[in-house]
Design an enzyme around this catalytic site. Structure first.
Site, PDB file in Angstrom:
ATOM      1  N   LYS A 159      64.763  85.293  27.079  1.00  0.00           N
ATOM      2  CA  LYS A 159      63.740  84.371  27.602  1.00  0.00           C
ATOM      3  C   LYS A 159      62.391  85.084  27.646  1.00  0.00           C
ATOM      4  CE  LYS A 159      66.966  81.595  30.322  1.00  0.00           C
ATOM      5  NZ  LYS A 159      66.870  80.196  29.932  1.00  0.00           N
ATOM      6  N   LYS A 214      74.941  74.945  40.764  1.00  0.00           N
ATOM      7  CA  LYS A 214      74.870  73.715  39.979  1.00  0.00           C
ATOM      8  C   LYS A 214      74.520  72.562  40.913  1.00  0.00           C
ATOM      9  CE  LYS A 214      76.951  75.651  36.327  1.00  0.00           C
ATOM     10  NZ  LYS A 214      76.175  76.027  35.158  1.00  0.00           N
ATOM     11  N   HIS A 235      71.794  85.541  26.994  1.00  0.00           N
ATOM     12  CA  HIS A 235      70.603  84.842  26.495  1.00  0.00           C
ATOM     13  C   HIS A 235      69.436  84.899  27.478  1.00  0.00           C
ATOM     14  CE1 HIS A 235      72.030  81.358  28.844  1.00  0.00           C
ATOM     15  NE2 HIS A 235      70.828  80.857  28.713  1.00  0.00           N
ATOM     16  N   HIS A 287      73.751  87.065  33.966  1.00  0.00           N
ATOM     17  CA  HIS A 287      72.331  86.687  33.951  1.00  0.00           C
ATOM     18  C   HIS A 287      71.555  87.234  35.158  1.00  0.00           C
ATOM     19  CE1 HIS A 287      73.621  84.269  30.700  1.00  0.00           C
ATOM     20  NE2 HIS A 287      73.965  83.189  31.369  1.00  0.00           N
ATOM     21  N   GLU A 339      70.206  75.041  39.019  1.00  0.00           N
ATOM     22  CA  GLU A 339      70.407  74.061  37.949  1.00  0.00           C
ATOM     23  C   GLU A 339      70.687  72.695  38.567  1.00  0.00           C
ATOM     24  OE1 GLU A 339      72.525  75.716  34.287  1.00  0.00           O
ATOM     25  OE2 GLU A 339      73.623  76.634  35.928  1.00  0.00           O
ATOM     26  N   ASP A 388      80.230  83.402  35.965  1.00  0.00           N
ATOM     27  CA  ASP A 388      79.470  82.673  34.953  1.00  0.00           C
ATOM     28  C   ASP A 388      77.994  83.072  34.958  1.00  0.00           C
ATOM     29  OD1 ASP A 388      79.240  80.543  32.961  1.00  0.00           O
ATOM     30  OD2 ASP A 388      78.165  79.406  34.498  1.00  0.00           O
ATOM     31  N   ARG A 437      87.285  76.721  10.667  1.00  0.00           N
ATOM     32  CA  ARG A 437      88.577  76.412  10.062  1.00  0.00           C
ATOM     33  C   ARG A 437      88.561  75.167   9.186  1.00  0.00           C
ATOM     34  NH1 ARG A 437      93.752  76.986  13.641  1.00  0.00           N
ATOM     35  NH2 ARG A 437      92.761  75.196  14.576  1.00  0.00           N
TER      36      ARG A 437
HETATM   37  C1  BG6 Z   1      75.281  79.867  30.677  1.00  0.00           C
HETATM   38  C2  BG6 Z   1      76.274  79.431  31.718  1.00  0.00           C
HETATM   39  O1  BG6 Z   1      75.490  81.209  30.339  1.00  0.00           O
HETATM   40  O2  BG6 Z   1      73.964  79.713  31.187  1.00  0.00           O
HETATM   41  C3  BG6 Z   1      76.017  77.990  32.111  1.00  0.00           C
HETATM   42  O3  BG6 Z   1      77.590  79.555  31.206  1.00  0.00           O
HETATM   43  C4  BG6 Z   1      74.579  77.811  32.547  1.00  0.00           C
HETATM   44  O4  BG6 Z   1      76.885  77.598  33.168  1.00  0.00           O
HETATM   45  C5  BG6 Z   1      73.618  78.371  31.500  1.00  0.00           C
HETATM   46  O5  BG6 Z   1      74.347  76.414  32.713  1.00  0.00           O
HETATM   47  C6  BG6 Z   1      72.191  78.359  32.008  1.00  0.00           C
HETATM   48  O6  BG6 Z   1      71.319  78.702  30.954  1.00  0.00           O
HETATM   49  P1  BG6 Z   1      69.809  78.220  30.955  1.00  0.00           P
HETATM   50  O7  BG6 Z   1      69.200  78.921  29.794  1.00  0.00           O
HETATM   51  O8  BG6 Z   1      69.836  76.732  30.813  1.00  0.00           O
HETATM   52  O9  BG6 Z   1      69.225  78.638  32.267  1.00  0.00           O
END
Ligand code: BG6
Length: 487
Positions: A182, A334, A178, A240, A216, A235, A51
């Site tokens: 990997k 986390k 994503h 994932h 994490e 999440d 924007r």
């Molecule tokens: C994201 C989540 O999709 O993946 C995050 O929303 C998470 O909460 C992240 O930290 C982890 O990704 P990676 O590639 O660092 O393992």
């Protein structure tokens, strides 16, 4: 071994939300790395769209900043960066209004690959899709890329799919997870389907259980408000961990083709059994002195009454011939002890052991490390060297991908850059299909509804630990143990 770079066709990649956090941290640096690798054709263009009023130079300055923040110093000399910035443009566009759309229509070419990256809130997906069409910008082959969260339950995911389907066919929609980008995750498919070694053992007769861990060290500080509406289940698990589970559990597809692969993953998701309440442990990290004064989860979420989980462990069963009776234990959280993601396939005991416990027998484990130190280890039992009778010892057949491929770890392409190049190539194998996402929500929804109806509260755990104590019990009571979380 130098990785081969296969050039892609000329493209215009429009990044909506081009000045946002994801673009800065992942998309733009990823494109820079592909440029460095020589994969970007001379007339490829990256068009930031957001924007804010800005000219090309303003956006280039932002891109240059992102590159200097996220790319190692030795890889960004002024001359290379200047050449990369020559590919970069900017158009100010209002997703919900009419401003900027004719400018965008003027700049985006029709005779190259068109990709539109929706790096914006899902609430804007419909507006963008509709305007891309109405202004005649997106051609029939155009691709759109959308990010998670793809809905927050089955109903909202269906609504999103329906909105996108008004303007784009399924073959044009690239839903990013994503984790599928990997290196090691893709290697899972190579290891399973390009080697004869594992397949005969890859079933409930030989596999005792599977552990999938995504640990994490970061908390949710900074994005507490978003996270508190989702929690670890939405999440991480719904997307994932689910994808990792699918790649481990799926049948061999009849060929390596997007729909063949995704059909097999979908069958796994549909075969997931309902999870019993006592097969789930949810946790929330504590704060206070043990956390070195760091804020607790509820402080990060700015809601003292929050019942959202920052940790979840669960035992999942797959109801099909291959996996009946082999539990999959999943956990993610986390502020844990280490940033470590691993899939461990733990094999059964030998049918008849000629060695006793005292000789030190342990089960074989195939461990696939997603991060850090991507690689695979197969633990095998051998005789401990030297005289003094038969004592067994476990040795790792260890393959570090970085070492095996002769690359330093930094050269392994990041998930985003690989996935973006797949979009340009038109390869959907590593993207989630609409029905896959819906099936994943259909499994997730009743689990969440269950703990909400019961009013379950997450258990506290200390930052730097392996999660709540109760999570230990989840595997202990089955006579098993979690693998250690370590880098
Ligand atoms: C994201 C989540 O999709 O993946 C995050 O929303 C998470 O909460 C992240 O930290 C982890 O990704 P990676 O590639 O660092 O393992």
């Amino acid at each position: 071994m130098v990785s081969r770079v296969i050039p892609v066709d000329p493209f215009d990649l429009v990044i909506f939300g081009g000045t946002g956090d994801l673009a800065r941290r992942k998309i733009l640096p990823g494109l820079y790395r592909r440029f460095l690798a020589g994969q970007m054709p001379d007339d490829a263009r990256i068009i930031g769209a957001a924007r804010g009023e800005m000219d090309d130079e303003g956006f280039r300055a932002l891109v240059a900043d992102a590159v200097s923040e996220f790319i190692a110093e030795g890889k960004r000399d002024g001359e290379t960066l200047a050449r990369f910035l020559g590919h970069v443009h900017y158009v100010a566009v209002d997703a919900k209004g009419e401003a900027g759309w004719t400018d965008l229509a003027r700049i985006v070419r029709k005779d190259v690959v068109q990709a539109f990256y929706f790096s914006v809130a899902p609430a804007l997906f419909g507006d963008l899709a509709e305007r891309l069409h109405r202004h005649g910008i997106a051609g029939p082959e155009a691709r759109i890329v959308v990010e998670k969260p793809f809905g927050r339950d089955l109903e909202s995911a269906k609504a999103l799919n329906a909105t996108l389907a008004e303007h784009f066919s399924e073959g044009q929609i690239y839903r990013i997870d994503h984790y599928l980008g990997k290196e090691t995750v893709q290697n899972l498919m190579a290891v399973r389907f390009a080697n004869i070694l594992f397949e005969p053992l890859w079933n409930a007769r030989h596999v005792d259980h599977v552990q999938i861990t995504v640990a994490e060290t970061v908390g949710v500080g900074g994005r507490g408000a978003y996270y508190d509406r989702s929690g670890a289940m939405r999440d991480m698990v719904q997307n994932h961990l689910m994808q990792l589970l699918c790649l481990i559990a799926m049948e061999p597809p009849y060929r390596f083709d997007p729909d063949a692969v995704r059909d097999e993953k979908l069958k796994v998701i549909r075969a997931l059994q309902e999870v019993r309440p006592d097969d789930i442990v949810r946790g929330q990290y504590r704060g206070g002195p043990k956390a070195g004064g760091a804020p607790s989860y509820v402080e990060d979420a700015e809601d003292p009454a929050s019942r959202t989980e920052s940790y979840i462990a669960m035992k999942v069963q797959i109801a099909n011939w291959r996996w009946k009776g082999t539990p999959f234990y999943l956990r993610t959280g986390k502020k844990l002890r280490a940033r470590a993601s691993e899939i461990a396939v733990v094999f059964k005991e030998v049918p008849h052991s000629i060695f006793g416990e005292e000789e030190g027998w342990r089960e074989n484990v195939l461990s696939i490390r997603l991060q850090p130190n991507e690689g695979m280890t197969l633990s095998v039992m051998i005789k401990e060297p030297g005289p003094g009778g038969m004592r067994l010892t476990e040795v790792p057949l260890d393959m570090s991908f970085a070492e095996a491929l002769g690359e330093d770890g930094t050269d392994i392409p990041d998930a985003y850059e690989r996935l973006i190049m797949d979009v340009i190539r038109g390869n959907q194998t590593l993207f989630m299909r609409g029905d896959e996402v819906e099936a994943a929500w259909a499994w997730t929804d009743p689990i969440i509804a269950g703990w909400e109806a019961r009013g379950d509260r997450p258990k506290g755990y200390d930052p730097g630990s392996s999660g709540p104590e109760d999570a230990l019990m989840l595997v202990h009571r089955d006579g098993r143990r979690w693998r250690e979380i370590r880098e």
